[in-house]
Enzyme design. Structure first.
Site, short mmCIF file in Angstrom:
data_model
loop_
_atom_site.label_atom_id
_atom_site.label_comp_id
_atom_site.label_asym_id
_atom_site.label_seq_id
_atom_site.Cartn_x
_atom_site.Cartn_y
_atom_site.Cartn_z
N GLN A 1 0.81 -1.21 0.00
CA GLN A 1 0.00 0.00 0.00
C GLN A 1 0.85 1.26 0.00
O GLN A 1 0.33 2.37 0.18
CB GLN A 1 -0.93 -0.01 1.22
CG GLN A 1 -1.94 -1.14 1.18
CD GLN A 1 -2.78 -1.25 2.44
OE1 GLN A 1 -2.53 -0.56 3.43
NE2 GLN A 1 -3.76 -2.12 2.42
N HIS B 1 -0.86 0.01 5.62
CA HIS B 1 -1.43 1.01 6.53
C HIS B 1 -0.52 2.23 6.73
O HIS B 1 -0.16 2.58 7.84
CB HIS B 1 -1.78 0.38 7.87
CG HIS B 1 -2.88 -0.63 7.80
ND1 HIS B 1 -3.52 -1.10 8.92
CD2 HIS B 1 -3.48 -1.25 6.75
CE1 HIS B 1 -4.45 -1.98 8.55
NE2 HIS B 1 -4.44 -2.08 7.23
N GLU C 1 -15.38 3.77 9.72
CA GLU C 1 -15.87 4.87 10.56
C GLU C 1 -15.81 6.20 9.84
O GLU C 1 -14.94 6.43 9.00
CB GLU C 1 -15.02 5.00 11.83
CG GLU C 1 -14.95 3.76 12.69
CD GLU C 1 -13.95 3.91 13.83
OE1 GLU C 1 -13.72 2.91 14.53
OE2 GLU C 1 -13.40 5.02 14.00
N TYR D 1 -10.94 -10.45 10.88
CA TYR D 1 -11.10 -10.91 9.51
C TYR D 1 -11.57 -12.37 9.47
O TYR D 1 -11.04 -13.23 10.18
CB TYR D 1 -9.79 -10.79 8.74
CG TYR D 1 -9.48 -9.38 8.28
CD1 TYR D 1 -10.36 -8.70 7.44
CD2 TYR D 1 -8.31 -8.74 8.67
CE1 TYR D 1 -10.08 -7.42 7.02
CE2 TYR D 1 -8.03 -7.46 8.24
CZ TYR D 1 -8.92 -6.80 7.41
OH TYR D 1 -8.63 -5.52 6.99
#
Length: 314
Positions: free
Chosen positions: A9, A77, A175, A196
């Site tokens: 990522q 992340h 969120e 998960y």
């Protein structure tokens, strides 16, 4: 542009322009970059945009101005969004780098590091002098809020000047948050997500703890989720009926979300999701912007051959 850590990522993450542009020509990039050992961290850098008409546009004097430490041997992340607040401070989100040691000692609950946090910086990349933990020797003075997992959307609501974020949950549990100075947003000691591949809760709900800030809107485990990327409050003239609405992209759910908002703060705001846009295109929505002159919405799609699309009135 800087050399980036382009695995997983990582890569070039976000861009922000100095609010006094073109008087101040600085352009800010957030990106993942590695150290000599191959570990990576979220970086913030800036350079001056040169548009002299004779050459291709260029960033002069680009250099890193802040590194969210520690470096981690992880490809996941990084966050990361960059947004200037109404007071000229630069806010940057940093992910938790996929720390799976869930519990009270998780990096997102540890203010001695800059992971799982919202950083508030000056335009030069220094910690903002009004940050909540500048006098706390056990906390990093760049931190504005903490307890985040992986916020990939951030926008300022012009009606209130408040900072809003959209954050990835674990399995669902995504969120929408209104960010408060010094607020703890719970991850991973409070969450609406499940582990998960299971229906087992990661942690108690935010509403079961009195020491964390609860989201103003969330997708509980089993809902299918809304893994977010990119957000903007609509302030244009092309769609008067949308003025003041929050638009947020979703990756896995593949549509552009529209949300009406009533109320102001983290406890008073009411968020309602409306009919989705672009839901028939199978597009992972990565970023959104409002054109300042026309009020048209521009959407960047996450794909190998990625279009940028424009939404206009019929």
């Amino acid at each position: 542009a800087p050399d980036v850590f382009s695995r997983g990522q990582g890569g070039l993450l976000d861009i922000a322009i100095h609010p006094a542009y073109p008087t101040d020509q600085r352009v800010y990039l957030t990106y993942a970059a590695a150290d000599g050992s191959g570990a990576a961290a979220t970086h913030v850098g800036s350079g001056r945009l040169r548009l002299d008409g004779s050459d291709a546009p260029a960033l002069d004097g680009f250099e890193p101005i802040c590194v969210a430490e520690p470096f981690r041997d992880s490809e996941l992340h990084f966050g990361s969004r960059a947004t200037f607040g109404p007071d000229g401070a630069l806010f940057v989100t940093v992910g938790d780098r996929r720390d799976t040691a869930f519990g009270p000692d998780h990096v997102s609950q540890d203010r001695s590091n800059e992971l799982g946090a919202t950083l508030r910086l000056t335009a030069d990349g220094d910690p903002h002098p009004d940050n909540p933990f500048v006098d706390d020797s056990d906390a990093r003075d760049t931190i504005y809020s903490y307890g985040h997992r992986n916020p990939q959307a951030m926008a300022v609501r012009s009606e209130t000047g408040r900072l809003w974020q959209c954050e990835h949950g674990e399995h669902d549990g995504d969120e929408i948050n209104v960010i408060e100075r010094g607020g703890n947003y719970g991850w991973p000691v409070a969450s609406e997500a499940c582990h998960y591949g299971t229906d087992e809760r990661v942690a108690p709900s935010h509403r079961e703890r009195g020491d964390v800030v609860a989201p103003v809107h969330y997708w509980p485990c089993g809902s299918g989720g809304f893994p977010p990327s990119g957000a903007v409050f609509y302030d244009g003239d092309a769609f008067p009926e949308w003025r003041g609405d929050l638009f947020a992209g979703t990756l896995a759910a593949q549509y552009l979300g529209r949300f009406t908002v009533e109320g102001a703060g983290a406890t008073e705001a009411t968020v309602t999701e409306r009919e989705p846009l672009l839901a028939d295109r199978d597009w992972r929505v990565r970023a959104i912007a409002v054109a300042p002159t026309t009020g048209h919405l521009y959407v960047a799609v996450d794909a190998a051959d990625a279009p940028v699309v424009r939404i206009v009135p019929t």
